[in-house]
Design a protein around this motif. Structure first.
Motif, short mmCIF file in Angstrom:
data_model
loop_
_atom_site.label_atom_id
_atom_site.label_comp_id
_atom_site.label_asym_id
_atom_site.label_seq_id
_atom_site.Cartn_x
_atom_site.Cartn_y
_atom_site.Cartn_z
N ILE A 13 0.85 -1.20 0.00
CA ILE A 13 0.00 0.00 0.00
C ILE A 13 0.88 1.25 0.00
N VAL A 14 1.90 1.24 0.84
CA VAL A 14 2.76 2.42 0.96
C VAL A 14 3.35 2.82 -0.40
N VAL A 15 3.84 1.85 -1.16
CA VAL A 15 4.54 2.22 -2.40
C VAL A 15 3.62 2.82 -3.46
N THR A 16 2.31 2.69 -3.26
CA THR A 16 1.39 3.30 -4.24
C THR A 16 0.91 4.69 -3.78
N CYS A 17 1.37 5.14 -2.63
CA CYS A 17 0.86 6.39 -2.06
C CYS A 17 1.23 7.60 -2.94
N ARG A 18 0.28 8.50 -3.06
CA ARG A 18 0.52 9.74 -3.82
C ARG A 18 -0.04 10.94 -3.05
N LYS A 19 0.02 10.88 -1.74
CA LYS A 19 -0.64 11.92 -0.94
C LYS A 19 0.06 13.28 -1.00
N CYS A 20 1.32 13.30 -1.38
CA CYS A 20 2.07 14.58 -1.34
C CYS A 20 2.46 14.98 -2.77
N PRO A 21 1.67 15.85 -3.40
CA PRO A 21 1.92 16.18 -4.81
C PRO A 21 3.32 16.76 -5.06
N ARG A 22 3.80 17.57 -4.12
CA ARG A 22 5.13 18.16 -4.31
C ARG A 22 6.19 17.06 -4.39
N LEU A 23 6.06 16.04 -3.56
CA LEU A 23 7.07 14.98 -3.55
C LEU A 23 6.93 14.06 -4.76
N VAL A 24 5.69 13.79 -5.15
CA VAL A 24 5.47 12.96 -6.35
C VAL A 24 6.15 13.63 -7.55
N ALA A 25 5.95 14.95 -7.67
CA ALA A 25 6.54 15.69 -8.78
C ALA A 25 8.07 15.70 -8.67
N TYR A 26 8.57 15.87 -7.47
CA TYR A 26 10.02 15.94 -7.26
C TYR A 26 10.69 14.61 -7.66
N LEU A 27 10.06 13.50 -7.29
CA LEU A 27 10.67 12.20 -7.61
C LEU A 27 10.74 11.99 -9.12
N GLN A 28 9.75 12.49 -9.83
CA GLN A 28 9.80 12.38 -11.29
C GLN A 28 10.96 13.22 -11.84
N GLU A 29 11.12 14.42 -11.28
CA GLU A 29 12.22 15.29 -11.70
C GLU A 29 13.58 14.62 -11.44
N VAL A 30 13.71 14.02 -10.26
CA VAL A 30 14.98 13.37 -9.90
C VAL A 30 15.31 12.28 -10.91
N SER A 31 14.31 11.49 -11.30
CA SER A 31 14.62 10.38 -12.21
C SER A 31 14.87 10.87 -13.63
N LYS A 32 14.46 12.10 -13.93
CA LYS A 32 14.75 12.65 -15.27
C LYS A 32 16.12 13.31 -15.32
N HIS A 33 16.62 13.75 -14.19
CA HIS A 33 17.89 14.49 -14.16
C HIS A 33 18.88 13.78 -13.25
N LYS A 34 19.29 12.60 -13.67
CA LYS A 34 20.21 11.80 -12.85
C LYS A 34 21.63 12.33 -12.97
N PRO A 35 22.41 12.24 -11.91
CA PRO A 35 23.83 12.59 -12.05
C PRO A 35 24.52 11.58 -12.96
N ARG A 36 25.63 12.01 -13.54
CA ARG A 36 26.32 11.19 -14.53
C ARG A 36 26.61 9.78 -14.02
N ARG A 37 27.03 9.68 -12.72
CA ARG A 37 27.46 8.37 -12.21
C ARG A 37 26.31 7.37 -12.12
N TYR A 38 25.07 7.86 -12.12
CA TYR A 38 23.93 6.94 -12.02
C TYR A 38 23.07 6.96 -13.28
N ARG A 39 23.60 7.52 -14.34
CA ARG A 39 22.79 7.75 -15.54
C ARG A 39 22.16 6.47 -16.09
#
Ligand code: SF4
Length: 230
Positions: A13-39
């Motif tokens: 249940i926890v992994v499907t949570c979307r209660k915090c829109p700011r964090l949901v959006a931030y996580l998408q941003e993080v996965s789009k802009h990975k540092p070179r070492r984790y590209r």
């Protein structure tokens, strides 16, 4: 086995949570802009489930996943610097089978310890908003119900300490005002104990605010407490 099943259901249940829109959006941003070492890596970029031994006597409460650490690997503290410190100490004191863990499938296992966090999605600059902490609190309260053998809480850092106290009070315990510091031992009215520590963040470990002997001292206190109670 029933406990394990309950915990697994809860984690799903926890992994499907979307209660915090700011964090949901931030996580998408993080996965789009990975540092070179984790590209080349696929980021988890979802809420992180807690993990560990469902019969644990020791509950470790972190603050929040790191954007390039747990949020990348899909398991709390896995693949980040704070995790190196935490996992190494857990291994030294018999609570883990390996001194470190870099991936969630590398065989790392906790024994008699369980790891959770104040919030389960990585926040920008490691700073959750108060409403995000409140949104996530219900999951911690649920864990307090599911983890029936907990005798010692180790909140990592002041925010986790404050939020652990708040959750325990909401869970029905009458706890007076308690001061944060490193290595404080607070018995609770129900027989459980809180042992405080500075967070093993790089900010603390690189400045010497938290040293390995200081961090290991916390686990000595924990073992002592478990021995006294067993
Ligand atoms: S921080 Fe907690 S409440 Fe907010 S979206 Fe993530 S899992 Fe849900």
């Amino acid at each position: 086995m029933k406990g394990i099943t309950e915990i697994e259901k809860f984690q799903r249940i926890v992994v499907t949570c979307r209660k915090c829109p700011r964090l949901v959006a931030y996580l998408q941003e993080v996965s789009k802009h990975k540092p070179r070492r984790y590209r080349e890596q696929d980021y988890w970029s979802k809420p992180l489930p807690s993990f560990g031994d469902p019969d644990a006597q020791v509950l470790i409460v972190g603050l929040a996943p790191a954007a390039q650490g747990g949020n990348r690997t899909g398991r709390m503290f896995t693949g980040d610097r704070s995790g190196e410190w935490l996992f190494n100490a857990l291994y030294q004191f018999g609570f883990a089978n390996q001194p470190n863990s870099f991936r969630r499938d590398d065989g790392f296992k906790l024994h008699d310890a369980y790891i959770t966090a104040t919030i389960r999605c990585a926040p920008p600059k490691n700073k959750p908003l108060p409403e995000e902490i409140e949104n996530c609190r219900s999951y911690f309260l649920k864990e307090l119900d599911l983890l029936k053998n907990v005798k010692v809480f180790i909140p990592l850092g002041q925010i986790a300490f404050t939020q652990t106290l708040k959750s325990l009070r909401l869970h029905g315990l009458e706890i007076p005002a308690l001061a944060f510091g490193h290595g404080k031992v607070y018995p609770l009215p129900n027989g459980q104990t809180i042992i405080t520590t500075y967070h093993p963040s790089q900010q603390n470990t690189q400045t010497g605010k938290l040293t390995r002997p200081m961090f290991h001292q916390i686990f000595k206190l924990v073992l002592n407490k478990l021995k006294v109670r067993s």
